[in-house]
Write an enzyme that holds these catalytic residues in place. Structure first.
Site, PDB file in Angstrom:
ATOM      1  N   ASP A 150     -19.422 -17.890  20.058  1.00 41.80           N
ATOM      2  CA  ASP A 150     -20.300 -19.028  20.283  1.00 41.80           C
ATOM      3  C   ASP A 150     -20.698 -19.632  18.939  1.00 41.80           C
ATOM      4  OD1 ASP A 150     -22.550 -20.671  21.538  1.00 41.80           O
ATOM      5  OD2 ASP A 150     -21.929 -19.485  23.265  1.00 41.80           O
ATOM      6  N   HIS A 208     -27.330 -22.476  20.861  1.00 41.82           N
ATOM      7  CA  HIS A 208     -26.490 -22.129  22.002  1.00 41.82           C
ATOM      8  C   HIS A 208     -26.053 -20.669  21.965  1.00 41.82           C
ATOM      9  CE1 HIS A 208     -22.918 -22.362  24.673  1.00 41.82           C
ATOM     10  NE2 HIS A 208     -23.487 -23.427  25.213  1.00 41.82           N
ATOM     11  N   SER A 528     -22.169 -22.537  30.505  1.00 45.51           N
ATOM     12  CA  SER A 528     -22.389 -21.675  29.344  1.00 45.51           C
ATOM     13  C   SER A 528     -23.431 -20.611  29.630  1.00 45.51           C
ATOM     14  CB  SER A 528     -22.860 -22.502  28.145  1.00 45.51           C
ATOM     15  OG  SER A 528     -21.801 -23.159  27.517  1.00 45.51           O
TER      16      SER A 528
END
Length: 742
Positions: A150, A208, A528
């Site tokens: 990520d 994220h 996600s």
């Protein structure tokens, strides 16, 4: 096959001698090159020396020198790949690639793709409760290692504290690449590496990666909240599993970095690879995530990947290789309510994480500009919206937070966002920069009808905090990508849905600027977010069943999935209509049932080769995926629907088709299962109708024949959905069926 025409829509391992030279020639770009190994003794796959491999790869670059111009830098290797496939990435010109194609051993060279990220209460929503039940019985995933590819990680976040964590397993071979005494790894965050050229740190500057890593395996953090909402103890799905992060994304995610990280994760010794990123679907031999994932499952590593955020359109599912668990997104039963109160006394419930306590209850002027309904900063800049509530349509290429900034800059007091029709009832609890609420498409129409009914529209927003108990949950999010699976319509995707809408988890910074608080959690949405939920589930299952293969774990997840919401009604999509199999796959994850599925549809890596040959791939294309020489002419290829998959996606023509499935008994040694199957417009015959087991791990095979029902021969080009279920006294093993009636 004719039914294909009925629909048309990140991870690496060991990297050696990473070199990067900035090119003076804009004609150069990064290519990912696949090669075959020669039959030299020092270059066998079983005894491969790093220096030999590097030297061999360099010979391909030497072959390009004649095609280099004086103004062009000499080609240079960026990453050498060892585990995911034989090959490397390098900066090359098209002419240099042409020259390289002539060298023996060359397979392919393709420009790298730029991929994108697919972006507390959810463990409880899934039935996981501290100190009790399956969470306790699975030891919270202790000893498992989840590799998260990520945008990096904030190592100092409390979700990555190592209280109660054992040291990493002896098999762990990874490393920590923080170059600061302030940022370091521990027994929770056991590895942190970066593969983003020029970035130089595994630290997360986006949020994220911190969010996804903590969702999968964050430790217990009491008092987690955002602006005081959704307050509770935050924890990942596998809170005592170890985390290893691989930074492959900044503003974008480059394919060469992702492949390098997958290569490293395999060599480091992870048990699970979690990929909340992807790109447009294509044939698996050209999709390096799929190629890398195949190498991972060969080593017993489970791979979970997000389906993508291009829903609700059909044929948009990404990461659709059958050896990957492809995860769609659904809601949980928590809402952070912000109610729009109109001047006609109508109240419309929406959502917002930012909930100011001092927002006035008095009605304010309500403004809407049909000429720029998306509230672009350029159009609002010239307006004086002082003291007004501004109505904005969702979308238009402008983020919801960005709309709020534009409204605030123009003097607006608050904002109401309303969905477009395709977004339906999927609303977001965002951390807005001003008082705001997000309403459904249906409620948006009511607001606009009110606007058109009066010359002086007014409104306010009433903030009501956290509300638990939405019995429509889980509901498929509008953005969650849908099947069919473009590269292989005979494999139903997504496989499963899980929590991915309005998920609270760790964040790299505090979103509560100028509020006097410092909560470093955030609520965001996307597949996600659902992917790491299932990565955590896989860690729990592998902890309890260390002998299960990746295919067995996937089967257990799929065949035990839920089909109903909390109200006991069929799971709905964003329109509040019954969701179809292209939205939910097998259904919504049920962790408590998945640990004891009764039967599993198991496969080994070798079982995918006849399937790949059956896709009419060339020998070379199959070899790219399986990383060895394959001759399809010597293999009995199979149609897609013959793969021993836990679901069926079949074409129904004028002649009957029969497919085999083999199930493995992982329940009681002595057990009897009976079958029930149904598919509209189709006669489904299963033989035998009873499976009788006498031992654990015993396998039995059954055949399923699909025949167009008599009297329905004039009905063509329709899609039907049904099920096949094996039931014993204790277990129900369900497979969804989708039929393309030609």
């Amino acid at each position: 096959m004719g039914y294909y025409t009925l629909f048309l829509t990140l991870t690496c391992v060991l990297c050696f001698n990473t070199i990067f030279v900035r090119s003076k020639d804009s004609n150069l770009q990064t290519y990912i090159v696949h090669v075959e190994l020669p039959s030299f003794p020092t270059l066998t796959t079983s005894s491969l020396l790093t220096e030999d491999l590097q030297a061999y790869y360099q010979t391909f670059l030497a072959s390009t020198l004649s095609a280099s111009s004086p103004s062009t830098d000499e080609p240079s290797i960026i990453y050498s790949y060892h585990n995911v496939f034989h090959g490397f990435s390098a900066r090359l010109s098209p002419e240099q690639v042409k020259a390289m194609e002539k060298k023996p051993g060359f397979i392919s060279a393709r420009p790298q793709k730029t991929l994108s990220l697919h972006t507390t209460h959810s463990p409880n929503f899934l039935g996981l409760n501290q100190n009790t039940g399956f969470w306790r019985d699975s030891n919270y995933g202790r000893g498992m290692i989840i590799g998260v590819l990520d945008s990096g990680v904030n190592p100092n976040h409390p979700s990555f504290n190592d209280d109660g964590m054992p040291p990493p397993p002896a098999s762990w071979r990874g490393r920590c690449e923080f170059n600061s005494t302030i940022a370091r790894c521990n027994n929770k965050l056991i590895g942190a590496r970066f593969f983003t050229i020029g970035d130089g740190t595994p630290s997360d500057e986006d949020g994220h990666g911190t969010h996804t890593a903590s969702t999968a395996a964050g430790n217990f953090v009491p008092g987690a909240n955002v602006f005081g909402n959704a307050n509770g103890t935050a924890a990942g799905v596998a809170p005592l599993a170890h985390v290893a992060t691989y930074k492959v994304c900044t503003t974008t995610c480059e394919e060469s970095d992702i492949v390098a990280a997958m290569d490293a994760a395999i060599d480091d010794g992870v048990d699970i690879i979690s990929l909340s990123l992807g790109g447009p679907a294509q044939d698996f031999f050209g999709e390096n995530i799929a190629v890398g994932a195949f190498s991972a499952i060969e080593r017993g590593i489970f791979v979970s990947a997000s389906a993508g955020n291009n829903g609700p359109f059909y044929g948009t599912a990404q990461n659709g290789a059958p050896w990957i668990l492809t995860v769609g997104a659904s809601s949980v039963d928590r809402k952070i309510r912000a109610t729009a109160v109109l001047g006609n006394n109508e109240e419309l419930d929406g959502e917002s994480t930012f909930q100011p306590s001092d927002f006035p209850t008095t009605l304010l002027p309500l403004f809407y500009s049909p000429n720029d309904s998306f509230c672009s900063p350029a159009s609002l800049r010239s307006l004086d919206l002082q003291g007004m509530i501004v109505l904005c349509d969702n979308g238009g290429g402008i983020g919801r937070i960005a709309k709020g900034r534009a409204v605030r800059a123009a003097g607006g007091a608050a904002m109401v966002i309303v969905n477009q029709q395709r977004q339906g009832f999927t609303t977001n609890s965002d951390s807005h920069v001003l008082p705001a609420t997000h309403l459904s498409y249906t409620d948006g129409l009511r607001v606009k009808a009110y606007l058109n009914s009066t010359a002086s529209p007014t409104a306010t927003i009433s903030f009501k905090g956290t509300v638990i108990g939405d019995d429509r949950a889980p509901q498929v999010a509008a953005f969650s990508a849908r099947g069919p699976n473009p590269p292989s319509p005979g494999i139903l995707k997504p496989d499963i849905i899980g929590p991915g809408h309005n998920i609270l988890a760790a964040w790299h910074v505090s979103v509560e600027n100028n509020t006097g608080t410092n909560s470093n959690f955030n609520i965001i949405s996307g597949t996600s977010m659902s992917c790491p939920h299932l990565s955590g589930v896989a860690a729990l299952l592998k902890s309890v069943h260390p002998d299960w293969s990746p295919a067995a774990i996937k089967s257990a997840i799929m065949t035990t999935a839920d089909l109903v919401n909390l109200a006991g009604n069929p799971i709905e999509d964003q329109t509040q209509s019954r969701a179809d199999v292209f939205a939910i796959g097998s259904g919504h994850i049920n962790i408590l049932k998945a640990t004891d599925p009764g039967l599993v549809y198991d496969m080994g890596p070798q079982d995918y080769v006849p399937y790949l040959c059956g896709l009419n791939y060339t020998d070379q294309q199959v070899a790219v995926i399986v990383n060895r020489v394959v001759r399809c002419a010597e293999i009995s290829s199979i149609p897609e629907a013959e793969l021993n998959y836990p679901s069926f996606s079949v074409g129904i023509g004028n002649t009957s088709t029969t497919y085999n499935r083999t199930v493995t008994n992982v329940g009681e040694a002595n057990s009897i299962y009976t079958v029930r199957a149904a598919l509209p417009l189709v006669d489904v015959r299963v033989e035998p109708t009873t499976l009788q087991f006498s031992a654990i791990n015993q396998t039995l095979t059954y055949q399923t024949t699909f025949t167009r029902a008599s009297g329905n021969t004039t009905i063509v080009n329709v899609i039907v959905q049904g099920f096949l279920t094996w039931t014993s006294g204790r277990h129900t093993v369900r497979s969804p069926i989708v039929g393309f009636v030609e």
